[in-house]
Design a protein around this motif. Structure first.
Motif, PDB file in Angstrom:
ATOM      1  N   UNK A 209      11.622   1.145 -13.527  1.00  0.00           N
ATOM      2  CA  UNK A 209      11.623  -0.036 -14.396  1.00  0.00           C
ATOM      3  C   UNK A 209      10.996  -1.247 -13.723  1.00  0.00           C
ATOM      4  N   UNK A 210      11.192  -1.381 -12.415  1.00  0.00           N
ATOM      5  CA  UNK A 210      10.788  -2.603 -11.717  1.00  0.00           C
ATOM      6  C   UNK A 210       9.390  -2.539 -11.119  1.00  0.00           C
ATOM      7  N   UNK A 211       8.858  -1.334 -10.872  1.00  0.00           N
ATOM      8  CA  UNK A 211       7.540  -1.249 -10.233  1.00  0.00           C
ATOM      9  C   UNK A 211       6.768  -0.027 -10.730  1.00  0.00           C
ATOM     10  N   UNK A 212       5.929  -0.204 -11.755  1.00  0.00           N
ATOM     11  CA  UNK A 212       5.227   0.936 -12.347  1.00  0.00           C
ATOM     12  C   UNK A 212       4.118   1.518 -11.475  1.00  0.00           C
ATOM     13  N   UNK A 213       3.796   0.880 -10.348  1.00  0.00           N
ATOM     14  CA  UNK A 213       2.732   1.415  -9.490  1.00  0.00           C
ATOM     15  C   UNK A 213       3.213   2.552  -8.591  1.00  0.00           C
ATOM     16  N   UNK A 214       4.516   2.678  -8.393  1.00  0.00           N
ATOM     17  CA  UNK A 214       5.032   3.651  -7.440  1.00  0.00           C
ATOM     18  C   UNK A 214       5.236   5.032  -8.062  1.00  0.00           C
ATOM     19  N   UNK A 215       4.910   6.067  -7.301  1.00  0.00           N
ATOM     20  CA  UNK A 215       5.326   7.410  -7.642  1.00  0.00           C
ATOM     21  C   UNK A 215       6.719   7.621  -7.058  1.00  0.00           C
ATOM     22  N   UNK A 216       7.472   8.525  -7.657  1.00  0.00           N
ATOM     23  CA  UNK A 216       8.893   8.650  -7.361  1.00  0.00           C
ATOM     24  C   UNK A 216       9.241  10.102  -7.054  1.00  0.00           C
ATOM     25  N   UNK A 217      10.215  10.295  -6.158  1.00  0.00           N
ATOM     26  CA  UNK A 217      10.624  11.654  -5.860  1.00  0.00           C
ATOM     27  C   UNK A 217      12.023  11.719  -5.290  1.00  0.00           C
ATOM     28  N   UNK A 218      12.685  12.849  -5.504  1.00  0.00           N
ATOM     29  CA  UNK A 218      14.001  13.105  -4.912  1.00  0.00           C
ATOM     30  C   UNK A 218      13.834  14.054  -3.741  1.00  0.00           C
ATOM     31  N   UNK A 219      14.445  13.718  -2.607  1.00  0.00           N
ATOM     32  CA  UNK A 219      14.336  14.577  -1.422  1.00  0.00           C
ATOM     33  C   UNK A 219      15.641  14.537  -0.635  1.00  0.00           C
ATOM     34  N   UNK A 220      16.684  15.146  -1.175  1.00  0.00           N
ATOM     35  CA  UNK A 220      16.623  16.084  -2.293  1.00  0.00           C
ATOM     36  C   UNK A 220      17.801  15.863  -3.249  1.00  0.00           C
ATOM     37  N   UNK A 221      17.680  16.488  -4.422  1.00  0.00           N
ATOM     38  CA  UNK A 221      18.831  16.661  -5.297  1.00  0.00           C
ATOM     39  C   UNK A 221      19.410  18.047  -4.999  1.00  0.00           C
ATOM     40  N   UNK A 222      20.655  18.122  -4.511  1.00  0.00           N
ATOM     41  CA  UNK A 222      21.210  19.428  -4.139  1.00  0.00           C
ATOM     42  C   UNK A 222      21.407  20.341  -5.348  1.00  0.00           C
TER      43      UNK A 222
ATOM     44  N   UNK B 161       0.781  -1.228   0.000  1.00  0.00           N
ATOM     45  CA  UNK B 161       0.000   0.000   0.000  1.00  0.00           C
ATOM     46  C   UNK B 161       0.810   1.273   0.000  1.00  0.00           C
ATOM     47  N   UNK B 162       2.128   1.154  -0.077  1.00  0.00           N
ATOM     48  CA  UNK B 162       2.936   2.358  -0.251  1.00  0.00           C
ATOM     49  C   UNK B 162       2.717   2.882  -1.670  1.00  0.00           C
ATOM     50  N   UNK B 163       2.586   4.181  -1.774  1.00  0.00           N
ATOM     51  CA  UNK B 163       2.373   4.807  -3.081  1.00  0.00           C
ATOM     52  C   UNK B 163       3.636   5.437  -3.643  1.00  0.00           C
ATOM     53  N   UNK B 164       4.622   5.699  -2.770  1.00  0.00           N
ATOM     54  CA  UNK B 164       5.762   6.523  -3.154  1.00  0.00           C
ATOM     55  C   UNK B 164       7.083   5.935  -2.692  1.00  0.00           C
ATOM     56  N   UNK B 165       8.117   6.142  -3.516  1.00  0.00           N
ATOM     57  CA  UNK B 165       9.501   5.872  -3.149  1.00  0.00           C
ATOM     58  C   UNK B 165      10.281   7.170  -3.355  1.00  0.00           C
ATOM     59  N   UNK B 166      10.955   7.621  -2.304  1.00  0.00           N
ATOM     60  CA  UNK B 166      11.697   8.879  -2.346  1.00  0.00           C
ATOM     61  C   UNK B 166      13.141   8.625  -1.953  1.00  0.00           C
ATOM     62  N   UNK B 167      14.048   9.351  -2.582  1.00  0.00           N
ATOM     63  CA  UNK B 167      15.469   9.197  -2.314  1.00  0.00           C
ATOM     64  C   UNK B 167      16.034  10.437  -1.636  1.00  0.00           C
ATOM     65  N   UNK B 168      17.155  10.232  -0.968  1.00  0.00           N
ATOM     66  CA  UNK B 168      17.972  11.334  -0.466  1.00  0.00           C
ATOM     67  C   UNK B 168      19.315  11.269  -1.201  1.00  0.00           C
ATOM     68  N   UNK B 169      20.105  12.328  -1.063  1.00  0.00           N
ATOM     69  CA  UNK B 169      21.441  12.303  -1.664  1.00  0.00           C
ATOM     70  C   UNK B 169      22.408  12.960  -0.696  1.00  0.00           C
ATOM     71  N   UNK B 170      23.203  12.098  -0.025  1.00  0.00           N
ATOM     72  CA  UNK B 170      24.188  12.609   0.934  1.00  0.00           C
ATOM     73  C   UNK B 170      25.545  12.007   0.568  1.00  0.00           C
ATOM     74  N   UNK B 171      25.821  10.784   1.036  1.00  0.00           N
ATOM     75  CA  UNK B 171      27.083  10.125   0.692  1.00  0.00           C
ATOM     76  C   UNK B 171      26.855   8.650   0.394  1.00  0.00           C
ATOM     77  N   UNK B 172      25.598   8.267   0.161  1.00  0.00           N
ATOM     78  CA  UNK B 172      25.294   6.885  -0.216  1.00  0.00           C
ATOM     79  C   UNK B 172      25.080   6.820  -1.719  1.00  0.00           C
TER      80      UNK B 172
END
Length: 329
Positions: free
Chosen positions: A53-66, A30-41
């Motif tokens: 590519x692997x899961x078309x049901x998810x909405x996607x977001x960057x949190x954040x791109x510096x 039931x998760x609708x979203x996958x969001x990423x961070x950008x630090x040192x990983x």
């Protein structure tokens, strides 16, 4: 439950290749979203390309791109490529990040973060719409740039913001705001500064979650996080604005004197419990729902490791995802 229910990816301890099983588990739960961070990983975009590519049901977001670690053209190209890969499912979250990430690790000059964020927001809005950009912005100049592959569905752009000036900018010029390191009770203080935003204004918030009944363990993890983040000048100023100067001054003084143990010990349990969600899955869902009830439209859990998860591996993680998800509710 909130209409949107997100999780920060990639998950700690799980190789990116193994997320081929994680992303469908998120959507099934039931998760609708996958969001990423950008630090040192990982960078902010590669995990989302895999999710697209692997899961078309998810909405996607960057949190954040510096806004300092890529040039304007490259940031526009990267966002456009992901928007083309996941049409209508991608939201671009940008923000100033920090002097360490921008300067110490990426050799950029971390100066005028408000102006740089504003200029990048304006540039990206025009570039992702396919416009030719030939303009001298206050913090950078772009000469005759046009995307060769502008996305058919330009992504919404969200701006990370803490205090009033940046919150006002997000409300005036972005499609949404990204909040971080605040309690559910603090949400109304932040959103009071975004009243000029339209009715579809998105509010994404990263919520740190330690999914365990062991309160002592969770609070130890929370204290380490608090000393890592809230000693950064921008976050310290944010929490002064939120009214926590008295509660945090002992930690700040100990930290500045080099007394790391003293800094950790000075953080009261009550403060950790306000800022870091912990407990059994039902408790975690209720605490996260409180953010949604306060006005957050995209609550995004950031799972932190626990001994149970480390022992159980991927199987324990997918079970936890199922327990934390919205299911059919």
């Amino acid at each position: 439950m909130s209409m949107r229910w997100g999780l920060t990816v990639p998950l700690g301890g799980v190789p990116l290749a193994d997320h081929a099983a994680v992303f469908p588990a998120l959507a099934d739960a039931g998760f609708t979203d996958a969001w990423t961070a950008e630090v040192a990983g990982t960078d902010a975009f590669t995990p989302l390309a895999l999710a697209a590519a692997w899961e078309p049901r998810l909405r996607l977001g960057t949190a954040i791109a510096p806004v300092y670690t890529r040039g304007p053209g490259l940031l526009a190209m990267t966002a456009a490529a992901l928007a083309e890969t996941a049409p209508g499912r991608f939201q671009l979250g940008i923000g100033a990040s920090s002097p360490v990430v921008a300067g110490d690790w990426n050799a950029a000059d971390f100066v005028k973060p408000f102006a740089r964020s504003r200029d990048m927001l304006r540039f990206l809005r025009a570039a992702l719409s396919g416009e030719l950009i030939d303009q001298e912005f206050p913090t950078f100049t772009v000469k005759r740039f046009r995307l060769e592959r502008p996305p058919a569905v330009p992504p919404q752009i969200l701006l990370a913001a803490l205090r009033p000036q940046m919150l006002h900018l997000a409300a005036a010029e972005a499609d949404g705001v990204i909040l971080n390191w605040l309690s559910a009770a603090d949400v109304h203080t932040a959103l009071a500064e975004t009243k000029a935003a339209g009715p579809d204004f998105a509010v994404a918030t990263r919520i740190f979650v330690v999914p365990t009944d062991d309160a002592a363990y969770a609070r130890a993890v929370g204290r380490r996080l608090i000393t890592s983040y809230l000693t950064v000048p921008a976050y310290a100023a944010f929490h002064r604005w939120l009214g926590r100067e008295e509660a945090l001054t002992p930690m700040w003084r100990a930290w500045e004197s080099g007394d790391r143990k003293g800094a950790l010990a000075s953080i009261p349990d009550s403060l950790v419990d306000e800022l870091v969600v912990h407990g059994a899955p039902d408790e975690v869902r209720a605490r996260v729902q409180a953010y949604a009830d306060a006005g957050v439209t995209i609550p995004v859990m950031a799972l932190l490791p626990t001994p149970e998860l480390e022992r159980g591996g991927l199987s324990a993680l997918t079970s936890l995802i199922s327990a934390l998800g919205r299911g059919d509710s």
